[in-house]
Structure formats: structure tokens, C-alpha cells
Design a protein around this motif. Sequence first.
Motif, short mmCIF file in Angstrom:
data_model
loop_
_atom_site.label_atom_id
_atom_site.label_comp_id
_atom_site.label_asym_id
_atom_site.label_seq_id
_atom_site.Cartn_x
_atom_site.Cartn_y
_atom_site.Cartn_z
N VAL A 554 0.84 -1.20 0.00
CA VAL A 554 0.00 0.00 0.00
C VAL A 554 0.88 1.25 0.00
N SER A 555 2.01 1.17 0.68
CA SER A 555 2.94 2.30 0.69
C SER A 555 3.44 2.60 -0.72
N ASP A 556 3.75 1.55 -1.48
CA ASP A 556 4.14 1.75 -2.88
C ASP A 556 3.02 2.41 -3.67
N LEU A 557 1.82 1.95 -3.40
CA LEU A 557 0.65 2.43 -4.14
C LEU A 557 0.44 3.93 -3.97
N VAL A 558 0.54 4.40 -2.75
CA VAL A 558 0.14 5.79 -2.46
C VAL A 558 1.30 6.78 -2.54
N SER A 559 2.48 6.31 -2.86
CA SER A 559 3.64 7.21 -2.92
C SER A 559 4.08 7.42 -4.36
N ASN A 560 4.81 8.50 -4.58
CA ASN A 560 5.41 8.80 -5.89
C ASN A 560 4.39 8.88 -7.03
N ILE A 561 3.19 9.32 -6.71
CA ILE A 561 2.17 9.48 -7.75
C ILE A 561 2.63 10.57 -8.72
N GLY A 562 2.52 10.30 -9.99
CA GLY A 562 2.97 11.25 -10.99
C GLY A 562 4.39 11.04 -11.46
N VAL A 563 5.08 10.06 -10.89
CA VAL A 563 6.44 9.74 -11.32
C VAL A 563 6.37 8.69 -12.42
#
Length: 632
Positions: A554-563
Motif C-alpha cells: 500500500v505504501s508503494d501504491l500511495v507514494s510517488n504518484i505522478g512519477v
Amino acid sequence: MKKKYLIMIIASLLIGQSCKKDSDFLDVPPKQVLPTELVFSDPALVLSVLGDLYNRVVDFSGLDNGWASFTDFSESFPSENGSYFFVQRTGWGFGEWGTWDYGYVRDLNLFIQRATAATKLTDADKARFIAEARFLRAQYYFELVKRMGGVPLITEPLEYDYSGNVTPLQKPRSKESDIYDFVISEAEAIKNDLPADVNVKSRATKAAALAMEARAALYAGSIAKYGVTTPQVSLPGNEVGISAGKASDYYTKALTAAQAIITQTAGSYQLYKALPDLSDNFAAIFLDKTSVNQEAIFIEDFKANGGKTHGFTTNNQPFSISDEGLDAGRLNPSLNLVESFERLDNTYAPIPTRDGAGDPIYYTDQLDIFAGRDARLAGTVLLPNGLFKGKRTEVYAGYQLGNGTIITSGDATQLQDVPGLGRVQVVGKDGTVNGQEFRSQTGFYIRKYLDPTVGSGRRGRGSDVAFIRYRYAEVLLNAAEAAFELGQTGVAADYMNQVRSRAGLTTPLTAGNITFDRIVHERRVELAFEGHTLFDMKRWRIAHIVWDGNKMSVSDLVSNIGVAKKRNTQPYGLWPYKYYNPGNANHNKWIFKEVLPSPVTGANNFQFGNYYSEIGNDILAANPLIVKQPNQ
């Protein structure tokens, strides 16, 4: 010319017409056999042959080849028991996505040869017919090079002399750049022989040729620039791989072709802006086939009355709103995709399920959690409690009590005891339940292409919504990307802002805001489920990074959005729960949880051998001049 015979489409419907109304020729069944000489003396009969060639255009994704091509790459989840392999495998085979249909190439070459030799056609008819066939041939070579790299370039119909010697028919692969150059040069050669008419959609036009040219040149430029990052994906003869020194020239050609459309030299194309609600307006781009829609450039058309329809709506409509209650809900957009839609202040943020203290956020209406987002979100995705055909979807995963207990069931018809309520329905009729096919397992349904016409979701009727192959918004984004790569960031910002403002993003991007990440993001949200995802990731040479084979948290999912290089290997869902706690201020409100649907056991793993599809052993055995793909 030898007398040969072709399967002709029923002539009685065509006699007396120089050119039928756009798209009418696409769905007429074969009826009789006529000699070639006769066919190419009558424009109506020539058009019937051409109609068959249009019907054979190859698309990566489409509406008539089912729905499964959209349920890959973690942009969505396949809610059908027989299709869970999409999310259970750990990689793609090297032979996936390939095409090698030289029978189609031969038929196009024969058509061009015969039309060129025809003596009874007017010059205008002849020029247009030949230009259309050359467009279709170039379009197929574009499909070949996207998937296979350099292929044999054959522009004349090869004839076998039955001598037993097939050597003259064996041709080597051309350089990858040669195939792209062919597509670009063909578009330039034919564009002025095609009509500059915005109302012609299912036949080739000047704008369609230019749109093909812009996209092809952009792809070639990307491979030239970014191919240096993957030296493993190349061949010494350049059958795969393009010299980095060619990148600027290709980007320039892409920008020039796109700008020819933008400046309306090919017709008055423009962004669709017919409805006041911006989400409804975006969805309507793919439904409106009237003259109001001047965004669509080249489409695959369908006609309910003519018997050529597709089952996209049948397969993907919400279960509770389905026409027959039999088929529904297969294509479930992922939370991964949903979170990529920006907030209206141009920032990226996950869908807010918890506050800063880590406690659940409570929502009065399920739609409230998506408020303040890019309007393309609700135009692309049917959100929980979203409206379709005048009814609301019913999506929730259970009741959560004040003490944290969750009450759920395997189907909406399986009632459960809820303290104080008795036996009640505890999950939505449209999902979400782990493993329940034909219901949403991510919390979302597809909205793009979903047909609200009465009966369009029935098996017997189907839908006649068109599949748009080229549209004006993509032209703007192609121009923006080419301009960015050429250092013209101000020009790129202008084109991107035109697309974004229609989606309610009213704070313009500046030249300084335009980055590679922005380019990638904008294509993802604007062109979702239109067949671009795979080929964009491949041409930018980031597919092996985005789909790296590692599972997501879930941490991967919600982080770095737009990268652009953010991992995207497993499709997540967002499950609503009704909060049941009488006397509490949040009683009967909604909370949401990020969930990985239980059938998702694999993780997308794109290998270097996936950049170019494997050439079949039968092809290699038949032609020793064909060199294998890298990594094959």
C-alpha cells in the motif's frame, strides 16, 4: 493482367453511388463473385473491396475483440474466473502482441496495383482509392514495427512461379528506422489525395494520415532517444534499434505533422466541449457520433441496424444495472489508475482514506472521497455510487461496527445479522467481494465506451459505440511531447493546457512545469483504455522499470504518484464500508480501505525480450534471411 476473382460485397447496395456515406460500406456481407476487371471499372464495387480492407485494420485494443486487452498492465482488474491469469502470471511471453500478416499486405498491394492500372475510374476516385489503400498499408506497417521492429518492406504483390524456387520471395528484415520512414513518407505522399473533411470518420482523411505520421514519428524519436538506455534491445543490423542521432529529426516531423492538424489545414478539428458537466462531456467524446463531435479523426465504426455491433457494454456494465442480469462487470479499473488523476490545484495525492493521525476519514456520500479531482476521472471510471442509465451503482464491501468488527458476505443476496438491524444485505449488488466474478472487485467500473442506449447491453443486440483510433486530444499531446523533446517547453505547455483545461484543471502549467514525468502522466489519464499504455512504456524504454516483477505494498501504491517510473505491477482496489455505530456522529457514513483483490497473486514482470515480439519459428524456417529478435 490475369483474370482473377475477388469476393465482392453485395453490388446492388452500391450501384449508382460514386462513394457511399462514410462508414456505410463497413458492414455489408459478401454476396457474389465478380471478375477483377469488372470490379475496378465501377467505383461502387472498388469501394466494396476497400471496405473489406478497412475491416481488417489491426488494433492492439478495440471494442469488437472483447474487453480483455484492456485488463492488463495493472490499469485494471479482470473480474472473470477464466481471466484471472492476467493477474496471476509473473510475466509475459516473448511472443505476445506479435503480428506478421503478409497476406493482408499482399491484398493491399494487389488493390493498389489494380486501382493504379484501372482505366475506367475518374482521376479523383482513383487517386482517393489508391491513397486510402496506401494509408491502410502504412498503418499496418506501423503496427508491425511497433511490435516487431524492422520487418521485410514489401510494396509490390509477390508472385510465385511454381518453379520450386522460393528464393525470390524471401526478403530480409529492413532497419527499424526504414519502416518508420516508410510510414512517414507514405503519409506525406498521400495526404493531399485524401479529403480534408472533419465529418469523414471511418475512412482515411488528410487528418488521419497526418495523425498517423505524427504518432509514428514520435514513436521513432522516442526509440532513438531512449533506446540508448537499453543496449540489450538492439541488433547489429539495426533491424531493432534506431540511432540516437535521428531523434531530433523524428521529433521535428512529429511536431510538424501534428501542427498541420492543429492549424486546421486538414479540417476544423477541435476538442469536444458539448456538455456543461466536464466528466459527462469527457465520457461523451466516445459516445457521440454526430457532427458535433469534431474531436474524433479516425474510428472503427459500428451500426446496430446493420448488424455490426460489439459486446463491450454487455461485458462491462454494472451488474445491478445490466440489461439481462447475465453478463457484467468484467473490466474493473484499478485504484492505481484512479490515484493518478490530479487534484484541481495541479498536485498529486492519494485518494484520502485516513487523516494525519492514521484514523479513517468518514464520508457522507461515497463520491465525496473523489471530490476536487480531474474531471477525466469520473469520465473514464464509473465510481462507487456513480450514475449510469439514470441509476446509481451499489458498491460496498460490508458493514464495519464501532468496535472494528466487519460484517460481510459472499453475495448481496446472502443476508447477515447486524446488531440492531436484524438480517440485512451487507454487500453491494455490484460488489465488492473477493473472487466474485462479474462484479467489481476494485470498487470501480469502466465508464469510457459504456453505452447507455437501451438494449446496448443485451447479447442479441450489442452496442454500436465507435472505437476511436485517432483523436484531436492525442494530436495535441503528441505535439506537446515532440515540442518538449525539442526544447520548446512553452509550446508544449500551451498544447497540454488546452487538453487539461477541458478537464477542469484551470491553473495553467508553465514552461518550467513541463517535464518527462508530466508528459507521461498526461497521456496516462487522457488516453486510458485507448490502446496506448503498452507502446508508450516500450518506446520510452521504461516498461522493464514500471513492471519490474516485484509485488506492491500500500505504501508503494500511495507514494510517488505522478512519477513516470513508479512501479505498477499489481492492480489494487478501494473498498467502501458502511460505518455502523448508532449514537456516533459518523454513524451510517462511509470509510474506505485500499485492498489487493485476492486473485492477484502475480506481479507484472516485463523482460527485455518483451520489447519486441518473438518471430515465430515457422517464419524463421520459411525464410533464412530473417534474423531473430534480440533475447529470442
